[in-house]
Design a protein around this motif. Sequence first.
Motif, PDB file in Angstrom:
ATOM      1  N   LYS A 189     142.809  75.313  39.225  1.00 25.48           N
ATOM      2  CA  LYS A 189     144.265  75.375  39.099  1.00 25.48           C
ATOM      3  C   LYS A 189     144.735  75.030  37.683  1.00 25.48           C
ATOM      4  O   LYS A 189     145.608  75.708  37.114  1.00 25.48           O
ATOM      5  CB  LYS A 189     144.898  74.418  40.106  1.00 25.48           C
ATOM      6  N   LYS A 190     144.147  73.990  37.085  1.00 25.25           N
ATOM      7  CA  LYS A 190     144.554  73.559  35.760  1.00 25.25           C
ATOM      8  C   LYS A 190     144.282  74.646  34.726  1.00 25.25           C
ATOM      9  O   LYS A 190     145.142  74.966  33.893  1.00 25.25           O
ATOM     10  CB  LYS A 190     143.816  72.270  35.391  1.00 25.25           C
ATOM     11  N   SER A 191     143.089  75.250  34.775  1.00 22.66           N
ATOM     12  CA  SER A 191     142.742  76.310  33.818  1.00 22.66           C
ATOM     13  C   SER A 191     143.613  77.542  34.023  1.00 22.66           C
ATOM     14  O   SER A 191     144.010  78.208  33.056  1.00 22.66           O
ATOM     15  CB  SER A 191     141.261  76.680  33.966  1.00 22.66           C
TER      16      SER A 191
ATOM     17  N   GLY B  59     139.531  78.385  22.671  1.00 19.51           N
ATOM     18  CA  GLY B  59     138.531  77.335  22.566  1.00 19.51           C
ATOM     19  C   GLY B  59     137.877  76.963  23.884  1.00 19.51           C
ATOM     20  O   GLY B  59     138.335  77.348  24.973  1.00 19.51           O
ATOM     21  N   HIS B  60     136.803  76.196  23.777  1.00 13.80           N
ATOM     22  CA  HIS B  60     135.979  75.815  24.924  1.00 13.80           C
ATOM     23  C   HIS B  60     136.772  75.076  25.994  1.00 13.80           C
ATOM     24  O   HIS B  60     136.541  75.252  27.196  1.00 13.80           O
ATOM     25  CB  HIS B  60     134.817  74.938  24.429  1.00 13.80           C
ATOM     26  N   GLU B  61     137.725  74.265  25.568  1.00 14.30           N
ATOM     27  CA  GLU B  61     138.442  73.398  26.504  1.00 14.30           C
ATOM     28  C   GLU B  61     139.286  74.169  27.516  1.00 14.30           C
ATOM     29  O   GLU B  61     139.577  73.658  28.598  1.00 14.30           O
ATOM     30  CB  GLU B  61     139.325  72.409  25.747  1.00 14.30           C
ATOM     31  N   LEU B  62     139.681  75.394  27.184  1.00 17.79           N
ATOM     32  CA  LEU B  62     140.519  76.155  28.106  1.00 17.79           C
ATOM     33  C   LEU B  62     139.690  76.912  29.154  1.00 17.79           C
ATOM     34  O   LEU B  62     140.237  77.447  30.119  1.00 17.79           O
ATOM     35  CB  LEU B  62     141.402  77.145  27.338  1.00 17.79           C
ATOM     36  N   LEU B  63     138.401  76.957  28.985  1.00 17.74           N
ATOM     37  CA  LEU B  63     137.550  77.620  29.969  1.00 17.74           C
ATOM     38  C   LEU B  63     137.665  76.921  31.321  1.00 17.74           C
ATOM     39  O   LEU B  63     137.871  75.710  31.396  1.00 17.74           O
ATOM     40  CB  LEU B  63     136.097  77.605  29.517  1.00 17.74           C
ATOM     41  N   SER B  64     137.514  77.697  32.388  1.00 19.49           N
ATOM     42  CA  SER B  64     137.505  77.108  33.729  1.00 19.49           C
ATOM     43  C   SER B  64     136.270  76.237  33.891  1.00 19.49           C
ATOM     44  O   SER B  64     135.303  76.342  33.115  1.00 19.49           O
ATOM     45  CB  SER B  64     137.500  78.213  34.784  1.00 19.49           C
ATOM     46  N   ASN B  65     136.269  75.401  34.907  1.00 24.08           N
ATOM     47  CA  ASN B  65     135.107  74.541  35.150  1.00 24.08           C
ATOM     48  C   ASN B  65     133.849  75.368  35.373  1.00 24.08           C
ATOM     49  O   ASN B  65     132.755  74.996  34.929  1.00 24.08           O
ATOM     50  CB  ASN B  65     135.366  73.633  36.366  1.00 24.08           C
ATOM     51  N   THR B  66     133.979  76.507  36.071  1.00 27.55           N
ATOM     52  CA  THR B  66     132.824  77.368  36.330  1.00 27.55           C
ATOM     53  C   THR B  66     132.224  77.863  35.029  1.00 27.55           C
ATOM     54  O   THR B  66     131.010  77.759  34.801  1.00 27.55           O
ATOM     55  CB  THR B  66     133.230  78.564  37.209  1.00 27.55           C
ATOM     56  N   CYS B  67     133.056  78.434  34.164  1.00 30.29           N
ATOM     57  CA  CYS B  67     132.568  79.001  32.907  1.00 30.29           C
ATOM     58  C   CYS B  67     132.118  77.916  31.934  1.00 30.29           C
ATOM     59  O   CYS B  67     131.232  78.150  31.108  1.00 30.29           O
ATOM     60  CB  CYS B  67     133.652  79.855  32.263  1.00 30.29           C
ATOM     61  N   LYS B  68     132.728  76.757  32.023  1.00 32.86           N
ATOM     62  CA  LYS B  68     132.415  75.664  31.104  1.00 32.86           C
ATOM     63  C   LYS B  68     131.059  75.050  31.418  1.00 32.86           C
ATOM     64  O   LYS B  68     130.360  74.569  30.516  1.00 32.86           O
ATOM     65  CB  LYS B  68     133.505  74.599  31.195  1.00 32.86           C
ATOM     66  N   THR B  69     130.664  75.057  32.687  1.00 35.81           N
ATOM     67  CA  THR B  69     129.467  74.322  33.092  1.00 35.81           C
ATOM     68  C   THR B  69     128.253  75.208  33.357  1.00 35.81           C
ATOM     69  O   THR B  69     127.128  74.802  33.073  1.00 35.81           O
ATOM     70  CB  THR B  69     129.735  73.499  34.353  1.00 35.81           C
ATOM     71  N   TYR B  70     128.424  76.411  33.923  1.00 37.39           N
ATOM     72  CA  TYR B  70     127.274  77.231  34.300  1.00 37.39           C
ATOM     73  C   TYR B  70     126.426  77.550  33.069  1.00 37.39           C
ATOM     74  O   TYR B  70     126.970  77.886  32.025  1.00 37.39           O
ATOM     75  CB  TYR B  70     127.740  78.540  34.959  1.00 37.39           C
ATOM     76  N   PRO B  71     125.082  77.478  33.175  1.00 36.90           N
ATOM     77  CA  PRO B  71     124.255  77.202  34.365  1.00 36.90           C
ATOM     78  C   PRO B  71     123.930  75.726  34.568  1.00 36.90           C
ATOM     79  O   PRO B  71     122.989  75.407  35.287  1.00 36.90           O
ATOM     80  CB  PRO B  71     122.985  77.990  34.044  1.00 36.90           C
ATOM     81  N   ARG B  72     124.689  74.860  33.935  1.00 35.58           N
ATOM     82  CA  ARG B  72     124.430  73.428  34.085  1.00 35.58           C
ATOM     83  C   ARG B  72     124.801  72.966  35.494  1.00 35.58           C
ATOM     84  O   ARG B  72     125.833  73.341  36.018  1.00 35.58           O
ATOM     85  CB  ARG B  72     125.207  72.635  33.033  1.00 35.58           C
ATOM     86  N   MET B  73     123.952  72.161  36.058  1.00 32.72           N
ATOM     87  CA  MET B  73     124.163  71.634  37.397  1.00 32.72           C
ATOM     88  C   MET B  73     123.737  70.168  37.391  1.00 32.72           C
ATOM     89  O   MET B  73     123.078  69.704  36.449  1.00 32.72           O
ATOM     90  CB  MET B  73     123.345  72.419  38.435  1.00 32.72           C
TER      91      MET B  73
ATOM     92  N   TRP C 204     141.310  78.021  42.627  1.00 34.73           N
ATOM     93  CA  TRP C 204     142.712  78.402  42.708  1.00 34.73           C
ATOM     94  C   TRP C 204     142.916  79.904  42.499  1.00 34.73           C
ATOM     95  O   TRP C 204     143.831  80.515  43.033  1.00 34.73           O
ATOM     96  CB  TRP C 204     143.503  77.620  41.665  1.00 34.73           C
ATOM     97  N   ALA C 205     142.034  80.490  41.696  1.00 32.06           N
ATOM     98  CA  ALA C 205     142.131  81.926  41.403  1.00 32.06           C
ATOM     99  C   ALA C 205     140.740  82.479  41.137  1.00 32.06           C
ATOM    100  O   ALA C 205     139.774  81.724  40.997  1.00 32.06           O
ATOM    101  CB  ALA C 205     143.040  82.168  40.199  1.00 32.06           C
ATOM    102  N   ARG C 206     140.665  83.806  41.078  1.00 30.56           N
ATOM    103  CA  ARG C 206     139.408  84.479  40.735  1.00 30.56           C
ATOM    104  C   ARG C 206     139.669  85.516  39.659  1.00 30.56           C
ATOM    105  O   ARG C 206     140.745  86.105  39.607  1.00 30.56           O
ATOM    106  CB  ARG C 206     138.778  85.145  41.962  1.00 30.56           C
TER     107      ARG C 206
END
Length: 390
Positions: free
Chosen positions: A35-37, A92-106, A65-67
């Motif tokens: 939602k925030k992104s 910039g990196h900070e505006l990326l969604s959590n999915t895009c910011k973290t993958y493939p990190r788990m 929140w969206a796709r």
Amino acid sequence: MRHTHTRPSFVTNFSCIGSDCEDSCCYGWGISIDKKSFKKTLAHPELKELATQALRKVKKSDTEWARVTLNDDGACRFLDEQNLCQIHTKAGHELLSNTCKTYPRMSHFKDGDRYESLSLSCPEAARVILFNSNPFHLEQITVNHNHAFQSSPMWAKKAHDYSMQLLVKSDMQLEHALTAIGIIMKKTEDVSKGLLGSESIGSMYQQLLILHANGELKRHFDGFNQDTNTQQMHAFTSIQLWLHTNKPSRGRKRFEQIHQAILDMMEDESINMEHINTAWHQIAKPALTAHPDLFSRYLIYYVYHMNFPQVDALTPSQAFRVMLVDFFMLRCYLSVIAAKNNGLSKSDIILCFQVYHTSRQHKANYSQYVIEILNRAKFDDLPAILTLLS
């Protein structure tokens, strides 16, 4: 309360290669936007117009929140002509969604401690894990938090630690280490049911070290029935058919490369396990002498990444059987690609590991389905499941 945060060097050394990736995560799957992104992207002056077309609200949760909608080529609509993310380049990196910011990190948590990892569904992650030097050097930092957590049972901790110790033993063949792990999981299952005390797991580990030293463990493994083509064919055919029927849209072209190689080895419209095993012994296995620690690396990663044997809702013995199936399927994939290409390059190896784990990762009930297949194929005890290594 003091806890640890563990990061292997394969996580530290990973860096997204963007448009150079063989199977970009910006293609072929529904990327979730939190939602925030979502709100920040719509508010950005250079992204607002594109975002109104590229984002579709689903409002399942604040984290979903969206796709992102895909274009006709199956690509994220935020990609530019160079296959670079416009959110990243313009905001910039900070505006990326959590999915895009973290993958493939788990990461997973155990007893309040955090363990970072990477998903093998990313080709570059597979490259770092399977081929980089010293990928399992662990960096640990101490953190403080008071979050509630459920303690792992002692049997799970001991089974995990002894499995890892067996896999890193340099004087033990991988097949023998897996045999020993299977025996420990059988003992662990009795402990998990309250039939034995957890000290019996350590006692079994010590006995197995003695059996290894005097050659009995090797003789135990060598004594298994090697005429298993029919059972292996049933397991491989059933799993591959299910994966092909339910293949994810992401990486479909790469999946089809392997599936076509399997079809090329069919005989009378049936998968010939004898041909696959022959390809393994005559082409794939010799080619892998250039990477002698490939499967030991994979299994060390597997035990760490999956928090083995606490995998999904499986019992210890079931978790071991699924691990052997994962090993077996990868071996089959490498065999058919080796037969097709008359050898194995690093790219071929990455293809097999990444494609299999992409398919596996997108199947929520995969482990349970594998157990059902194994039960039908009579891979229901330790000697039977170990024949997948032959």
